[in-house]
Design an enzyme around this catalytic site. Structure first.
Site, PDB file in Angstrom:
ATOM      1  N   LYS A 133      38.104  39.799  36.849  1.00  0.00           N
ATOM      2  CA  LYS A 133      38.597  38.417  36.720  1.00  0.00           C
ATOM      3  C   LYS A 133      39.170  38.195  35.316  1.00  0.00           C
ATOM      4  O   LYS A 133      40.232  37.614  35.159  1.00  0.00           O
ATOM      5  CB  LYS A 133      37.461  37.406  36.973  1.00  0.00           C
ATOM      6  N   ARG A 178      31.094  28.773  40.735  1.00  0.00           N
ATOM      7  CA  ARG A 178      30.198  29.890  41.008  1.00  0.00           C
ATOM      8  C   ARG A 178      29.140  29.543  42.030  1.00  0.00           C
ATOM      9  O   ARG A 178      28.263  30.354  42.317  1.00  0.00           O
ATOM     10  CB  ARG A 178      29.493  30.234  39.722  1.00  0.00           C
ATOM     11  N   ARG A 231      31.863  48.632  29.641  1.00  0.00           N
ATOM     12  CA  ARG A 231      32.708  47.610  29.002  1.00  0.00           C
ATOM     13  C   ARG A 231      32.336  47.436  27.522  1.00  0.00           C
ATOM     14  O   ARG A 231      31.172  47.454  27.151  1.00  0.00           O
ATOM     15  CB  ARG A 231      32.553  46.265  29.702  1.00  0.00           C
ATOM     16  N   ARG A 238      28.241  43.621  25.683  1.00  0.00           N
ATOM     17  CA  ARG A 238      27.654  42.321  26.018  1.00  0.00           C
ATOM     18  C   ARG A 238      26.173  42.492  26.370  1.00  0.00           C
ATOM     19  O   ARG A 238      25.805  43.444  27.049  1.00  0.00           O
ATOM     20  CB  ARG A 238      28.393  41.723  27.223  1.00  0.00           C
ATOM     21  N   ARG A 270      22.485  39.896  37.692  1.00  0.00           N
ATOM     22  CA  ARG A 270      23.752  39.176  37.898  1.00  0.00           C
ATOM     23  C   ARG A 270      24.298  39.421  39.301  1.00  0.00           C
ATOM     24  O   ARG A 270      24.850  38.520  39.930  1.00  0.00           O
ATOM     25  CB  ARG A 270      24.783  39.624  36.852  1.00  0.00           C
TER      26      ARG A 270
HETATM   27  P1  AP5 Z   1      36.476  42.273  33.525  1.00  0.00           P
HETATM   28  O1  AP5 Z   1      37.919  41.985  33.680  1.00  0.00           O
HETATM   29  O2  AP5 Z   1      35.834  41.899  32.246  1.00  0.00           O
HETATM   30  O3  AP5 Z   1      35.670  41.693  34.801  1.00  0.00           O
HETATM   31  P2  AP5 Z   1      35.095  40.247  35.111  1.00  0.00           P
HETATM   32  O4  AP5 Z   1      35.273  40.017  36.558  1.00  0.00           O
HETATM   33  O5  AP5 Z   1      35.692  39.247  34.171  1.00  0.00           O
HETATM   34  O6  AP5 Z   1      33.560  40.513  34.804  1.00  0.00           O
HETATM   35  P3  AP5 Z   1      32.500  39.600  34.056  1.00  0.00           P
HETATM   36  O7  AP5 Z   1      31.349  40.484  33.759  1.00  0.00           O
HETATM   37  O8  AP5 Z   1      33.133  38.881  32.904  1.00  0.00           O
HETATM   38  O9  AP5 Z   1      32.124  38.585  35.152  1.00  0.00           O
HETATM   39  P4  AP5 Z   1      30.887  37.701  35.220  1.00  0.00           P
HETATM   40  O10 AP5 Z   1      31.289  36.812  36.306  1.00  0.00           O
HETATM   41  O11 AP5 Z   1      29.619  38.411  35.407  1.00  0.00           O
HETATM   42  O12 AP5 Z   1      30.743  37.138  33.733  1.00  0.00           O
HETATM   43  P5  AP5 Z   1      31.127  35.745  33.051  1.00  0.00           P
HETATM   44  O13 AP5 Z   1      31.565  36.026  31.687  1.00  0.00           O
HETATM   45  O14 AP5 Z   1      32.000  34.949  33.943  1.00  0.00           O
HETATM   46  O15 AP5 Z   1      36.257  43.834  33.783  1.00  0.00           O
HETATM   47  C1  AP5 Z   1      35.012  44.437  33.618  1.00  0.00           C
HETATM   48  C2  AP5 Z   1      35.185  45.842  33.019  1.00  0.00           C
HETATM   49  O16 AP5 Z   1      35.875  46.645  33.951  1.00  0.00           O
HETATM   50  C3  AP5 Z   1      36.006  45.875  31.738  1.00  0.00           C
HETATM   51  O17 AP5 Z   1      35.495  46.844  30.876  1.00  0.00           O
HETATM   52  C4  AP5 Z   1      37.410  46.237  32.199  1.00  0.00           C
HETATM   53  O18 AP5 Z   1      38.110  46.946  31.206  1.00  0.00           O
HETATM   54  C5  AP5 Z   1      37.105  47.111  33.423  1.00  0.00           C
HETATM   55  N1  AP5 Z   1      38.117  46.958  34.474  1.00  0.00           N
HETATM   56  C6  AP5 Z   1      38.667  45.803  34.924  1.00  0.00           C
HETATM   57  N2  AP5 Z   1      39.585  46.048  35.877  1.00  0.00           N
HETATM   58  C7  AP5 Z   1      39.596  47.407  36.048  1.00  0.00           C
HETATM   59  C8  AP5 Z   1      40.331  48.283  36.884  1.00  0.00           C
HETATM   60  N3  AP5 Z   1      41.247  47.830  37.752  1.00  0.00           N
HETATM   61  N4  AP5 Z   1      40.077  49.621  36.794  1.00  0.00           N
HETATM   62  C9  AP5 Z   1      39.157  50.096  35.916  1.00  0.00           C
HETATM   63  N5  AP5 Z   1      38.427  49.300  35.097  1.00  0.00           N
HETATM   64  C10 AP5 Z   1      38.649  47.973  35.165  1.00  0.00           C
HETATM   65  O19 AP5 Z   1      29.692  35.028  33.007  1.00  0.00           O
HETATM   66  C11 AP5 Z   1      28.682  35.479  32.143  1.00  0.00           C
HETATM   67  C12 AP5 Z   1      27.466  34.549  32.248  1.00  0.00           C
HETATM   68  O20 AP5 Z   1      27.832  33.234  31.803  1.00  0.00           O
HETATM   69  C13 AP5 Z   1      26.901  34.342  33.662  1.00  0.00           C
HETATM   70  O21 AP5 Z   1      25.984  35.349  34.012  1.00  0.00           O
HETATM   71  C14 AP5 Z   1      26.239  32.959  33.520  1.00  0.00           C
HETATM   72  O22 AP5 Z   1      25.008  33.053  32.845  1.00  0.00           O
HETATM   73  C15 AP5 Z   1      27.215  32.231  32.604  1.00  0.00           C
HETATM   74  N6  AP5 Z   1      28.260  31.508  33.373  1.00  0.00           N
HETATM   75  C16 AP5 Z   1      29.590  31.749  33.362  1.00  0.00           C
HETATM   76  N7  AP5 Z   1      30.233  30.904  34.193  1.00  0.00           N
HETATM   77  C17 AP5 Z   1      29.285  30.114  34.736  1.00  0.00           C
HETATM   78  C18 AP5 Z   1      29.325  29.058  35.692  1.00  0.00           C
HETATM   79  N8  AP5 Z   1      30.480  28.666  36.243  1.00  0.00           N
HETATM   80  N9  AP5 Z   1      28.154  28.478  36.035  1.00  0.00           N
HETATM   81  C19 AP5 Z   1      26.982  28.866  35.489  1.00  0.00           C
HETATM   82  N10 AP5 Z   1      26.873  29.866  34.586  1.00  0.00           N
HETATM   83  C20 AP5 Z   1      28.019  30.483  34.216  1.00  0.00           C
HETATM   84 MG    MG Z   2      34.896  37.964  32.689  1.00  0.00          MG
END
Ligand code: AP5
Ligand code: MG
Length: 216
Positions: free
Chosen positions: A14, A89, A128, A161, A172
């Protein structure tokens, strides 16, 4: 002008795809994860409240997150559209988005669900690395920086992270299955869902999303 939601499990891409789409369409990427991590880093009131949930891989309470999104989407740079990454979410947040957008005279145009199998997710998250200074994302194997420890763009320090450690990844994924995956059906029933196979090269996936948007 359009609004887009990126759905998908942790590590689906994402953040990576949101960034490319933001550059392609010149609309901001609004990532609740990035906003919360910045708040934790700066030790703001929000960050202090959110940290313990994030470290455990749990969702931060809706009351905190909905308010920051509402505030962010009111900003001028969102006037011509935006990309929501990591929000909504759960069903409550999905209903909150509709309400926030209705208040702004807007609606959701595209909901892109990025599908990636569990095995691939674990490889992606455990490798990552993120720049502490500018937030640029890397992967030790799939998208390495020239210097293992430094960001290519700003030479900031790369770090893992806290929630990308093995135990927290499991937590997660469980939270995703229980609370976020039901959104797939929620949006499918509304006829608004576009599912994209998220396995493959970064650019190929962006191309698939762009094609899906343009052919609607
Ligand atoms: P990346 O692009 O970073 O993936 P992502 O989907 O953004 O993964 P996240 O871990 O950021 O998602 P998340 O939903 O768990 O975390 P968030 O920050 O939203 O890619 C991941 C890795 O893969 C990278 O190293 C990249 O280089 C690699 N990659 C990507 N595409 C690739 C490809 N095609 N091929 C190979 N490699 C690839 O949330 C974190 C925390 O914040 C949550 O746990 C929660 O506590 C809180 N939070 C956030 N939003 C909310 C909400 N709306 N409500 C409540 N709590 C929330
Ligand atoms: Mg992300």
């Amino acid at each position: 002008m359009f609004t887009l939601i990126l759905l998908g499990p942790p590590g689906a891409g994402k953040g990576s795809q949101g960034k490319s789409l933001s550059e392609t369409y010149k609309i901001p990427q609004v990532s609740t994860g990035d906003i919360l991590r910045a708040a934790v880093r700066d030790k703001t009131e929000l960050g202090i409240k959110a940290k313990s949930y994030m470290d455990k891989g749990e969702l931060v309470p809706d009351s905190l997150v909905v308010e920051i999104v509402a505030e962010r989407l009111r900003k001028n740079d969102c006037h011509n559209g935006f990309i929501l990454d990591g929000f909504p979410r759960n069903i409550l947040q999905a209903k909150a988005v509709e309400k926030i957008l209705a208040g702004l005279g807007k609606k959701i145009h595209y909901i892109i669900n990025i599908e990636v199998p569990r095995k691939e997710i674990i490889k992606r998250l455990s490798g990552r690395r993120v720049c502490r200074n500018c937030g640029e994302g890397y992967h030790l194997i799939f998208n390495p920086s020239v210097d293992d420890k430094r960001c290519d763009k700003c030479k900031g320090e790369l770090y893992q992270r806290e929630d990308d450690k093995e135990d927290t990844i499991e937590a997660r994924l469980k939270v995703y299955e229980e609370q976020t995956a039901p959104l797939i059906d929620f949006y499918r029933k509304k006829g608004a869902l576009i599912s994209i196979d998220g396995v493959g090269g970064f650019k190929d996936i962006t191309e698939k999303i762009v094609n899906a948007i343009e052919s609607r």
